[in-house]
Design a protein around this motif. Sequence first.
Motif, PDB file in Angstrom:
ATOM      1  N   PRO A  64      13.760   0.185  -5.821  1.00  6.54           N
ATOM      2  CA  PRO A  64      12.986   0.954  -4.851  1.00  6.54           C
ATOM      3  C   PRO A  64      13.612   0.861  -3.463  1.00  6.54           C
ATOM      4  O   PRO A  64      14.253  -0.134  -3.116  1.00  6.54           O
ATOM      5  CB  PRO A  64      11.622   0.263  -4.883  1.00  6.54           C
ATOM      6  N   VAL A  65      13.384   1.899  -2.661  1.00  5.79           N
ATOM      7  CA  VAL A  65      13.903   1.895  -1.288  1.00  5.79           C
ATOM      8  C   VAL A  65      12.931   1.214  -0.340  1.00  5.79           C
ATOM      9  O   VAL A  65      13.275   0.895   0.806  1.00  5.79           O
ATOM     10  CB  VAL A  65      14.195   3.325  -0.790  1.00  5.79           C
ATOM     11  N   ALA A  66      11.698   1.007  -0.811  1.00 10.74           N
ATOM     12  CA  ALA A  66      10.697   0.362   0.028  1.00 10.74           C
ATOM     13  C   ALA A  66       9.715  -0.414  -0.838  1.00 10.74           C
ATOM     14  O   ALA A  66       9.546  -0.129  -2.028  1.00 10.74           O
ATOM     15  CB  ALA A  66       9.957   1.390   0.880  1.00 10.74           C
ATOM     16  N   VAL A  67       9.064  -1.390  -0.208  1.00  9.37           N
ATOM     17  CA  VAL A  67       7.976  -2.147  -0.814  1.00  9.37           C
ATOM     18  C   VAL A  67       6.757  -1.972   0.068  1.00  9.37           C
ATOM     19  O   VAL A  67       6.851  -2.083   1.294  1.00  9.37           O
ATOM     20  CB  VAL A  67       8.328  -3.650  -0.914  1.00  9.37           C
ATOM     21  N   VAL A  68       5.612  -1.684  -0.546  1.00 10.39           N
ATOM     22  CA  VAL A  68       4.367  -1.652   0.215  1.00 10.39           C
ATOM     23  C   VAL A  68       3.416  -2.674  -0.378  1.00 10.39           C
ATOM     24  O   VAL A  68       3.249  -2.746  -1.598  1.00 10.39           O
ATOM     25  CB  VAL A  68       3.730  -0.246   0.244  1.00 10.39           C
TER      26      VAL A  68
ATOM     27  N   LEU B 280       8.032   0.342  -4.418  1.00  7.53           N
ATOM     28  CA  LEU B 280       7.402  -0.705  -5.217  1.00  7.53           C
ATOM     29  C   LEU B 280       6.037  -1.009  -4.608  1.00  7.53           C
ATOM     30  O   LEU B 280       5.945  -1.390  -3.436  1.00  7.53           O
ATOM     31  CB  LEU B 280       8.263  -1.963  -5.220  1.00  7.53           C
ATOM     32  N   VAL B 281       4.986  -0.863  -5.390  1.00  4.37           N
ATOM     33  CA  VAL B 281       3.626  -1.100  -4.908  1.00  4.37           C
ATOM     34  C   VAL B 281       3.184  -2.501  -5.322  1.00  4.37           C
ATOM     35  O   VAL B 281       3.010  -2.785  -6.503  1.00  4.37           O
ATOM     36  CB  VAL B 281       2.646  -0.046  -5.461  1.00  4.37           C
TER      37      VAL B 281
ATOM     38  N   GLY C  44      17.328  -5.200   0.144  1.00  5.66           N
ATOM     39  CA  GLY C  44      17.435  -4.135   1.142  1.00  5.66           C
ATOM     40  C   GLY C  44      16.277  -3.174   1.237  1.00  5.66           C
ATOM     41  O   GLY C  44      16.301  -2.265   2.073  1.00  5.66           O
ATOM     42  N   ALA C  45      15.265  -3.315   0.402  1.00  7.05           N
ATOM     43  CA  ALA C  45      14.118  -2.405   0.480  1.00  7.05           C
ATOM     44  C   ALA C  45      13.346  -2.643   1.780  1.00  7.05           C
ATOM     45  O   ALA C  45      13.168  -3.780   2.224  1.00  7.05           O
ATOM     46  CB  ALA C  45      13.189  -2.616  -0.715  1.00  7.05           C
ATOM     47  N   ARG C  46      12.876  -1.560   2.417  1.00  3.99           N
ATOM     48  CA  ARG C  46      12.048  -1.682   3.611  1.00  3.99           C
ATOM     49  C   ARG C  46      10.667  -2.185   3.207  1.00  3.99           C
ATOM     50  O   ARG C  46      10.129  -1.785   2.168  1.00  3.99           O
ATOM     51  CB  ARG C  46      11.937  -0.333   4.323  1.00  3.99           C
ATOM     52  N   TRP C  47      10.103  -3.035   4.040  1.00  7.79           N
ATOM     53  CA  TRP C  47       8.844  -3.697   3.703  1.00  7.79           C
ATOM     54  C   TRP C  47       7.717  -3.207   4.595  1.00  7.79           C
ATOM     55  O   TRP C  47       7.816  -3.269   5.820  1.00  7.79           O
ATOM     56  CB  TRP C  47       9.018  -5.204   3.843  1.00  7.79           C
ATOM     57  N   TYR C  48       6.660  -2.703   3.953  1.00  9.01           N
ATOM     58  CA  TYR C  48       5.470  -2.244   4.662  1.00  9.01           C
ATOM     59  C   TYR C  48       4.260  -3.037   4.151  1.00  9.01           C
ATOM     60  O   TYR C  48       4.220  -3.438   2.990  1.00  9.01           O
ATOM     61  CB  TYR C  48       5.213  -0.758   4.404  1.00  9.01           C
ATOM     62  N   ALA C  49       3.276  -3.211   5.028  1.00  7.34           N
ATOM     63  CA  ALA C  49       2.039  -3.878   4.630  1.00  7.34           C
ATOM     64  C   ALA C  49       0.852  -3.087   5.160  1.00  7.34           C
ATOM     65  O   ALA C  49       0.886  -2.559   6.270  1.00  7.34           O
ATOM     66  CB  ALA C  49       1.991  -5.305   5.161  1.00  7.34           C
ATOM     67  N   SER C  50      -0.190  -3.019   4.350  1.00 10.11           N
ATOM     68  CA  SER C  50      -1.388  -2.304   4.784  1.00 10.11           C
ATOM     69  C   SER C  50      -2.047  -3.015   5.953  1.00 10.11           C
ATOM     70  O   SER C  50      -2.519  -2.384   6.903  1.00 10.11           O
ATOM     71  CB  SER C  50      -2.381  -2.190   3.619  1.00 10.11           C
ATOM     72  N   ASN C  51      -2.092  -4.356   5.897  1.00 12.83           N
ATOM     73  CA  ASN C  51      -2.722  -5.147   6.947  1.00 12.83           C
ATOM     74  C   ASN C  51      -2.366  -6.611   6.734  1.00 12.83           C
ATOM     75  O   ASN C  51      -1.814  -6.984   5.692  1.00 12.83           O
ATOM     76  CB  ASN C  51      -4.245  -4.979   6.931  1.00 12.83           C
TER      77      ASN C  51
END
Length: 329
Positions: free
Chosen positions: A122-126, A96-97, A148-155
């Motif tokens: 989604p398996v992840a969120v960015v 998920l973007v 349960g989606a893994r969470w990522y951030a650009s900054n």
Amino acid sequence: MTSPLIDDYDAALFDLDGVVYLGPQPVEGASEGIAALRERGVHVGFVTNNAARTPQHVVDHLVQLGIPADVADVVTSAQAVARLMADELPEGSLVLVTGTAALAAELTAVGLTTTQNWRDEPVAVVQGYDPDMTQARLDGACFAIQRGARWYASNTDATRPTDQGLVPGAGSQVASVRVAVEIDPVVAGKPCAPLMHETVTRLGAGRPIFVGDRLDTDIEGANGVDMESLFVFTGAHGKADLAGADVHHRPTHIGHDLRALLAPARTLTTGSDSATCGHITARVTNGRVHLDQPGTTPDEQLDALWAVLALVWEGADGTEALAALDLIP
């Protein structure tokens, strides 16, 4: 004649917002300074935590400001977070973007699949900065992460410098999700190491120096990967921030703007209760820093500041001395 600071390095890596430009306007001297560096054969790279624009958009902006650049010269946090996710997630994973199309394109380029709907499981969120972010999209990120989606951030930059002043940055949008999900994202951008490593790898730099205007992203990020740095006063942070900086946020050098790379490095001589830079000496008396003179030009006051900081960082009170440096923001 003392050689320029840049002669100790093979590459100059520049943060963009607050160092090269402020929104649509170039920072004074940036174009000329970068051109002079290139004439000396210095490898120049542009590094940005802003994941909202593609590298080509960054190049187009630089060219409009009179700074020639190629896509290969630009590294963004969107590229760094995409590479990080590709290394950690199975190929083709659905993400998920919560960001711009530029961020989504970087994920597609590394073999991941993107969606705008949290109901697609989604398996992840960015998440990355998006000037058109909506509450509904932030809500969707929360729902996916809570499931349960893994969470990522650009900054996680709390603010963005513009030609009109500071405005909320990606970190403000990330923080609104953090309140609801009560976990922290995996972050790629400065001060975290992935963007710095991605930059060095892409540009093939052997001994780079990083030029930035923020202590909590640019300088901390450089220190975190043992890279030397130049702090400039053309963006978000100023002398008061430097005075309060802990060891992780202290730069190797300071200069008014990026053209300081073309001038000799400031040298410091310290004693038990004094520090001298250039022709200016700062001394500690009764726990407080005093200057023999504050200097009458910006360069002299930067010398004075470097001397004051050496004593402040050892625990002295520099309030009065800093106030006397009225030509430094």
